[in-house]
Design an enzyme around this catalytic site. Structure first.
Site, PDB file in Angstrom:
ATOM      1  CB  CYS A 221      -7.962  -7.484  -1.850  1.00  0.00           C
ATOM      2  SG  CYS A 221      -6.432  -6.980  -2.695  1.00  0.00           S
TER       3      CYS A 221
ATOM      4  CB  CYS B 109      -6.802  -4.018   0.208  1.00  0.00           C
ATOM      5  SG  CYS B 109      -5.440  -5.208   0.426  1.00  0.00           S
TER       6      CYS B 109
ATOM      7  CB  CYS C  85      -3.063  -8.842  -2.271  1.00  0.00           C
ATOM      8  SG  CYS C  85      -3.681  -8.114  -0.735  1.00  0.00           S
TER       9      CYS C  85
ATOM     10  CG  ASP D 141       8.844  -4.102 -11.869  1.00  0.00           C
ATOM     11  OD1 ASP D 141       9.268  -4.130 -10.699  1.00  0.00           O
ATOM     12  OD2 ASP D 141       9.428  -4.647 -12.829  1.00  0.00           O
TER      13      ASP D 141
ATOM     14  CB  CYS E 245      -2.074  -4.698  -1.638  1.00  0.00           C
ATOM     15  SG  CYS E 245      -3.450  -5.103  -2.751  1.00  0.00           S
TER      16      CYS E 245
ATOM     17  CG  ASP F  13       8.956   0.308  -9.837  1.00  0.00           C
ATOM     18  OD1 ASP F  13       9.212   0.598  -8.659  1.00  0.00           O
ATOM     19  OD2 ASP F  13       9.338  -0.754 -10.377  1.00  0.00           O
TER      20      ASP F  13
ATOM     21  CD  GLU G  26      10.219   3.175  -5.252  1.00  0.00           C
ATOM     22  OE1 GLU G  26       9.931   2.658  -4.167  1.00  0.00           O
ATOM     23  OE2 GLU G  26      10.654   2.533  -6.219  1.00  0.00           O
TER      24      GLU G  26
END
Length: 461
Positions: free
Chosen positions: A386, A367, A383, A393, A364, A218, A311
């Protein structure tokens, strides 16, 4: 297994004053050839436009001038004795360089005008200024070699020039028969002369140290690169920000000197040229430091991991944010991806590029629930389903790695690239049946499903 690739080896030169004069003459000859050819093309286009205004048919118009390098050089050979009586002082490769640059510029303009070229609109070529144009000259024939002492290079008409650094890396490959010089280019940057060799190299493909390991990378501004496997993140060096104070001081010095004025044709003073050269050297050093840091990062990733996931960032759109434009340009996201493309091939791995609309930061990693919004100021991912609390990052990097692990490893037969990187992105990753997020919290693009052009995990080989 060997792979034939094109490498570029660049060496700084230490020419004598006489050799500097010869280098300047060759680069000037290329500029003269470029301007002469451009004037010829513009005159031909203007003549044909004037004839059309008089309703002359296309068959009766003045024949168009060919834009190819060979046609322009053939015309030049018929008039060079009149246009440039000094033409024999420079190699024929200098004039071929100018015509090749002109042919490329005209072809790019034509493709952009017809919509065949992607990116911003390219304008018609302009005449090269003697003081502002980049000084360069390319040699493709003649005596182009490295001397056995590994401290000199020989170029046509220029003779043997001393190099500032040893040429042993390239000389060793040539001696072993695994490299062949295709061309050489001399160029002046920040007051120094460089010689770049374009070489065809027989490179042995080696396997990465962890060939079956997937790592998500990332990229960011605060931290340049964060990894999914717990590897220590790479801090952003911020080379430009570090040198901003020095650049500001040098820029004030330049502004106090008597500089050039295009409107009045005023030439700059010698003091302005010296001050501008000092400022350009700082910019040149910033670029070298940034390039060195990116090379170290990309080489370490390609040598270590079999599959690298990044990405597809919209850098051109991101720099539209005036608050982040300077930091984004200083980070060099595009250069990182460009180097990963070929370095992963060299080291036997592969590069997977996640879709531009894949919500790596909002999802997330525990989950797979998707947040509807996640502002940039929120640096910790929390989150609600969960209870996962993780750095933003790191969470994005883990999602990138999980994207390949879920849809590549153990998900059926491998694809043509051996890594499954050309499989289509499944909309379930962004919510859907695997996430406990209600449907209204899922982005609109995920409910519609991926488009044929954007919903794809692309391999950049």
């Amino acid at each position: 297994m060997t792979l034939t690739v094109i490498h570029a080896y660049r060496f700084a030169l230490d020419p004598t004053p006489r050799q500097v004069g010869a280098l300047v003459r060759h680069c000037g000859a290329a500029r003269v050839a470029f301007n002469w050819g451009l004037a010829l093309v513009k005159a031909n286009l203007a003549q044909r436009a004037a004839e059309r205004s008089y309703a002359i048919t296309e068959e009766a118009l003045t024949p168009p001038v060919s834009w190819s390098m060979y046609s322009l050089r053939k015309r030049w050979n018929t008039v060079k004795a009149e246009v440039a009586p000094w033409w024999a002082e420079c190699s024929k490769e200098a004039y071929a360089t100018g015509f090749d640059q002109l042919a490329h510029a005209l072809r790019t303009w034509s493709d952009s005008k017809r919509g065949k070229r992607r990116g911003p609109r390219v304008g018609f070529p302009r005449f090269k200024s003697k003081r502002k144009a980049n000084s360069s000259c390319r040699f493709t024939t003649g005596a182009i070699r490295l001397e056995p002492d590994r401290k000199h290079v020989t170029l046509p008409m220029l003779g043997t020039i001393k190099t500032h650094e040893s040429t042993r890396k390239l000389h060793r490959r040539i001696t072993d028969g695994t490299a062949r010089i295709i061309s050489a280019r001399v160029r002046r940057e920040a007051g120094r002369w460089f010689c770049s060799f374009t070489v065809e190299v027989q490179r042995s493909v080696s396997a990465p140290r962890r060939p079956k390991t997937v790592i998500g990378v990332d990229l960011g501004v605060k931290t340049l690169a964060v990894f999914s496997d717990g590897r220590a993140p790479v801090e952003n060096p911020r080379h430009y920000d570090t040198a901003r104070r020095r650049l500001a001081r040098l820029s004030r010095t330049v502004s106090r000197r008597h500089g050039p004025d295009r409107r009045t044709g005023t030439r700059p003073s010698k003091r302005w040229e010296r001050a501008n050269l000092r400022r350009n050297r700082v910019h040149h050093r910033i670029g070298n430091l940034r390039r060195d840091a990116i090379h170290k990062l990309t080489t370490s990733l390609a040598r270590e991991y079999g599959i690298v996931v990044v990405e597809d960032l919209n850098v051109a759109g991101m720099v539209g944010n005036r608050r982040l434009a300077r930091a984004l340009a200083d980070a060099g996201f595009g250069e990182i991806r460009r180097q990963l493309v070929y370095k992963t091939i060299w080291h036997g791995g592969c590069l997977t590029v996640a879709d531009r609309w894949f919500p790596s930061s909002k999802t997330c990693s525990g989950c797979q629930a998707v947040k509807p919004k996640l502002p940039l100021r929120v640096r910790t991912y929390l989150c609600e389903h969960c209870g996962l609390v993780l750095d933003r990052d790191v969470n994005a990097a883990r999602n990138l790695a999980a994207l390949v692990k879920r849809h590549v490893a153990g998900s059926g037969p491998e694809t043509r690239n051996g890594c499954g990187a050309d499989r289509q992105t499944k909309p379930g990753l962004a919510g859907g049946c695997e996430a406990s997020t209600p449907l209204r919290a899922v982005p609109a693009w995920a409910r519609r499903g991926p488009s044929p052009s954007n919903g794809r995990i692309m391999e950049s080989h």
